[in-house]
Design an enzyme around this catalytic site. Structure first.
Site, mmCIF file in Angstrom:
data_model
loop_
_atom_site.group_PDB
_atom_site.id
_atom_site.type_symbol
_atom_site.label_atom_id
_atom_site.label_comp_id
_atom_site.label_asym_id
_atom_site.label_seq_id
_atom_site.Cartn_x
_atom_site.Cartn_y
_atom_site.Cartn_z
ATOM 1 N N LYS A 9 -0.130 -12.357 3.346
ATOM 2 C CA LYS A 9 1.145 -11.890 3.919
ATOM 3 C C LYS A 9 1.005 -11.393 5.349
ATOM 4 C CE LYS A 9 0.705 -7.369 1.687
ATOM 5 N NZ LYS A 9 0.887 -6.706 0.399
ATOM 6 N N ARG A 40 4.375 3.180 -7.192
ATOM 7 C CA ARG A 40 5.160 2.066 -6.684
ATOM 8 C C ARG A 40 5.554 1.267 -7.917
ATOM 9 N NH1 ARG A 40 3.411 -2.100 -1.905
ATOM 10 N NH2 ARG A 40 2.733 -3.374 -3.667
#
Ligand code: PLP
Length: 354
Positions: free
Chosen positions: A36, A129
């Site tokens: 990414k 998260r």
């Protein structure tokens, strides 16, 4: 070549990847190479593959689409959006998941395409998260997933040191392994993958701590910069400058360090603060906050400090540099992980990949 420019040294990157694939391999761990930070650029991904990664992994499906011609299994790292399940089933072999509604949508899409979509179930070990937090919910989710005929539950994963800063340990990763074994026994299934986090898990391997039964790590920052991210230590025999930024000097002037006149807000709506250091040599370069964040770039010339910037300019103090810069010169910067992310994402920064 045009500027600003980011130079990507594929040999250095491949070297980093080999080092870490090797370290992980000795511990029975396969590496998912996280792409990414360079927006899934296929040229750069090839260096990962030459370095020996076992999976390609990205948080965005747009990036996995760019990587579709590579044979390695592809993992979608961010929990899928229901609105994108069509592309997820088409372009990702595996996705990380923590919501049954999403997995039902994936199952329907897989059914439509006559495919089997693989899922790694995410467990939150405390970083807060993504992932199931309560064990009761995990087992219930497993039961429901096993009902979905076009979804194959292939493993369990976790993500640490992302939101809460929680450091991977023998303790919390041991819990992940225990949960996996409980699922296997209770439901009489075989889970092939225990995905034990990201570059922050490497400190355990580097310090010869066993993380038994963990067999996959998803690595980004450590591959591109040679850092473990739990404590921010450098990994021996790796490069931190496989990505390097060059920017061009467009003004050099002696100016006072205090602005002249009444001080209001700067270009970003903040009231700035200044220290009077007298007259300084100020260098302006042609790159700005549209392309970088100021704390994401590190001048290679240690005599340079970054004073500030606006959307299209950075202002440097070159007074202490030994180099007598001229207009048109190029200044080099090393990059942090988010620095690389920003320059690779900016369409104004040229990519020199060699
Ligand atoms: C970005 C990401 C990674 C890679 O993290 P690094 O710290 O760069 O190694 C791993 N897993 C998930 C889910 C991610 O989103």
């Amino acid at each position: 070549m045009k500027y600003p420019k980011v130079r990507v040294d594929l040999k250095k990157l491949e070297h980093n990847v080999k080092e870490l694939v090797d370290l992980c391999g000795k511990n029975g761990i396969k590496v998912a190479g996280v792409t990414k930070v360079f927006c899934g650029n296929p040229e750069i991904a090839k260096a990962y593959i030459r370095g020996g990664i076992s999976y390609l992994a990205d948080s965005r499906i747009e990036n996995l689409i760019k990587l579709k011609d590579f044979k390695l299994p592809k993992i979608l790292l961010r929990l899928p959006m229901i609105s994108e399940v069509e592309n997820v089933v088409k372009y990702a072999d595996i996705s990380l998941n923590s919501e049954l509604d999403t997995m039902i949508a994936l199952a329907k899409e897989a059914n439509k395409r006559g495919k089997l979509h693989k899922v790694i179930l995410m467990i939150d070990l405390g970083d807060l998260r993504e992932g199931y937090f309560n064990e009761k919910d995990i087992y219930k989710a497993v039961e429901e997933i096993l009902e979905l005929k076009t979804i194959e539950l292939i493993g369990i994963g976790t993500n640490l040191t992302c939101y809460g800063g929680v450091i991977p340990s023998e303790d919390n990763l041991g819990r992940l392994v225990n949960i996996t074994r409980t699922i296997e026994e209770r439901y009489n299934i075989d889970l092939q993958i225990i995905s034990g986090g990201n570059s922050s898990s490497l400190h355990l391997l580097l310090n010869d701590k066993k993380i038994e039964d963990i067999n996959m790590l998803r690595l980004g920052e450590s591959l591109v910069l040679g850092f473990e991210t739990a404590y921010g230590n450098r990994i021996q025999n790796t490069y931190d400058d496989a990505f390097q930024l060059s920017v061009e000097v467009i003004e050099i002037k002696e100016k006072p360090s205090l602005p002249v006149g009444e001080i209001g807000k700067d270009a970003f709506g903040k009231v700035p603060n200044f220290i009077d250091k007298g007259i300084r040599k100020r260098i302006i370069c042609a790159i700005g906050k549209q392309d970088i964040e100021l704390d994401g770039i590190i001048p290679v010339d240690e005599g340079i400090t970054i004073l500030g910037g606006s959307s299209d300019h950075i202002i440097l103090d070159g007074t202490d540099s030994k180099i007598n810069y001229k207009i048109g010169d190029k200044l080099k910067f090393k990059l942090t992980y988010s620095g690389i992310l920003r320059v690779m994402t900016s369409e104004y920064v040229k990519k020199d990949i060699t």
